[in-house]
Design a protein around this motif. Structure first.
Motif, short mmCIF file in Angstrom:
data_model
loop_
_atom_site.label_atom_id
_atom_site.label_comp_id
_atom_site.label_asym_id
_atom_site.label_seq_id
_atom_site.Cartn_x
_atom_site.Cartn_y
_atom_site.Cartn_z
N TYR A 288 0.90 -1.25 -0.07
CA TYR A 288 0.16 -0.19 0.11
C TYR A 288 0.99 1.28 0.13
CZ TYR A 288 -4.45 -2.40 0.56
OH TYR A 288 -5.30 -3.35 0.42
N LYS A 289 0.44 2.21 -0.87
CA LYS A 289 1.12 3.54 -0.96
C LYS A 289 0.17 4.44 -0.08
CE LYS A 289 4.29 1.05 -3.08
NZ LYS A 289 5.04 0.54 -2.21
N TYR A 290 0.58 5.41 0.62
CA TYR A 290 -0.19 6.42 1.40
C TYR A 290 0.14 7.79 1.13
CZ TYR A 290 -1.49 2.63 4.63
OH TYR A 290 -2.32 1.56 4.87
N SER A 291 -0.85 8.57 1.42
CA SER A 291 -0.29 10.04 1.54
C SER A 291 0.12 10.34 3.04
CB SER A 291 -1.57 10.97 1.07
OG SER A 291 -2.66 10.78 1.90
N THR A 292 0.56 11.27 3.24
CA THR A 292 1.39 11.57 4.75
C THR A 292 0.01 11.76 5.46
OG1 THR A 292 2.68 13.21 3.37
CG2 THR A 292 3.13 12.91 5.75
N GLU A 293 -1.09 12.49 4.71
CA GLU A 293 -2.41 12.70 5.80
C GLU A 293 -3.00 11.39 5.99
OE1 GLU A 293 -1.74 13.93 2.59
OE2 GLU A 293 -0.89 16.01 3.44
N LYS A 294 -3.02 10.55 4.73
CA LYS A 294 -3.83 9.16 5.05
C LYS A 294 -3.12 8.46 6.29
CE LYS A 294 -6.83 5.90 3.90
NZ LYS A 294 -6.48 4.90 3.01
N LEU A 295 -1.99 8.46 6.27
CA LEU A 295 -1.26 7.58 7.51
C LEU A 295 -1.53 8.36 8.68
CD1 LEU A 295 0.67 4.93 7.84
CD2 LEU A 295 2.30 6.58 8.43
N ALA A 296 -1.35 9.73 8.73
CA ALA A 296 -1.47 10.25 9.76
C ALA A 296 -2.94 10.13 10.44
CB ALA A 296 -1.71 11.78 9.64
#
Ligand code: AVI
Length: 335
Positions: A288-296
């Motif tokens: 999975y590849k995330y955006s910084t916001e999604k992981l946060a």
């Protein structure tokens, strides 16, 4: 990253036998399911671990280089978030290449606790670290870091800082990633901080190239799973009749790896026969590849407050730091 380590010797221990039984059950169950799948953790036998090491050096595989670059350039900044006398707890430590950068930049770290299922490897790494960091307590813990384990008594009163580099979090399904983050909070305890490396969403060409390298090492890594099944589970897969497929699934924000059957065929595994249609695949990995916001957001839901995030110049990879909030994270039903 090493998933299942087994002791050498002619007579398997009860623990090794349990591991093999679980391997057989996971493979047979996964191949009888629709669509067919095998958990990615079984990539990492000795050959798979070596192949993964080679992947990290490939020109197309940017994550390791980007993460090491961020660690090197931001080490002083990251160090500021690590309290005096802290214990750095690395989940799934393997080789401590990345931890070394933090240990050098943050001499206030009093103890390093690498946690990995492969005890032999972390003991070996610990022996190499000790002379380089004479003031540091190196306290390896042999455990499956996704399960409950106790931190060494010696670090019970130290501030705890978790370290989970490599974007291994991307190999979990998002709900598993959230469960892992909550689990890490329970292991590390009140006041803990956590440093996580995560691969970011980027153009499909870059992702597709990273998982379809020209030298064919990722294909070999994927196909090694069938070799392992043949060797350890009495399988008879013909490796020439399966092909490595990897592609970015933008809708699901993940790179999928599959082994595609090149023809209609049958294979035997652990005494069971499995049938394949031409073109049918075994799904072997999601990354999975995330955006910084999604992981946060995921981390917030698991009880962590985002502190800071760093990326490389291309925004390919990110290292994010979190602090445990006072609200207790949700308890996982399985524990
Ligand atoms: C270990 N993990 C973060 C790697 C990844 O990129 O998901 C495993 C890998 N699979 C193919 N190449 C590398």
């Amino acid at each position: 990253m090493v998933a299942l380590a087994r002791s050498q010797g002619s007579q398997p221990s009860a623990e090794d036998q349990d591991d093999q039984d679980l391997f057989a059950a996971d493979v047979v169950g996964g191949l009888q399911a629709s669509p067919k799948r095998v958990p990615a953790k079984y990539f990492y036998d000795d050959t798979g671990s070596l192949l993964f090491e080679r992947i990290t050096d490939l020109p197309e595989y940017y994550p390791t280089r980007c993460e090491m670059g961020i660690l090197r350039t931001q080490a002083a900044e990251i160090s500021k978030l690590i309290p005096q006398g802290a214990a750095l707890v690395e989940f799934g430590a393997g080789a401590s290449k990345k931890a070394r950068i933090l240990l050098k930049a943050a001499p206030q770290i009093a103890a390093y606790v690498p946690v990995d299922i492969c005890g032999e490897m972390i003991e070996r790494e610990a022996a190499e670290l000790r002379p380089d960091f004479p003031a540091l307590k190196v306290l390896p813990v042999t455990a499956d870091f996704t399960q409950s384990f106790a931190l060494p008594e010696e670090v019970s009163t130290a501030p705890h800082v978790g370290f989970f580099p490599g974007s291994t979090i991307g190999n979990f399904e998002p709900h598993e990633a959230a469960a892992f983050l909550a689990h890490a909070g329970r292991i590390l305890g009140p006041g803990a901080r956590l440093i996580v490396g995560v691969d970011l969403i980027k153009p499909a060409e870059v992702l597709n190239a990273a998982y379809n390298d020209k030298a064919g090492v990722t294909a070999e890594f994927n196909l090694n799973l069938l070799k392992r099944i043949n060797r350890e589970l009495g399988g008879n897969f013909n490796l020439d009749c399966f092909e490595h497929h990897a592609f970015f699934n933008r809708e699901r924000s993940r790179v999928e790896m599959h082994l595609a059957s090149l023809k209609k065929q049958k294979a035997k595994v652990a005494g069971e026969t499995v049938e394949f249609r031409a073109g049918e695949t075994i799904h072997t990995e999601n990354s999975y590849k995330y955006s910084t916001e999604k992981l946060a957001a995921l981390a917030r839901g698991a009880g962590w407050r985002p502190l800071k995030a760093w990326t490389d110049e291309n925004n390919y990879f990110s290292i994010q730091a979190f602090e445990l909030t006072d609200e207790p994270p949700p308890v996982r039903a399985a524990e």
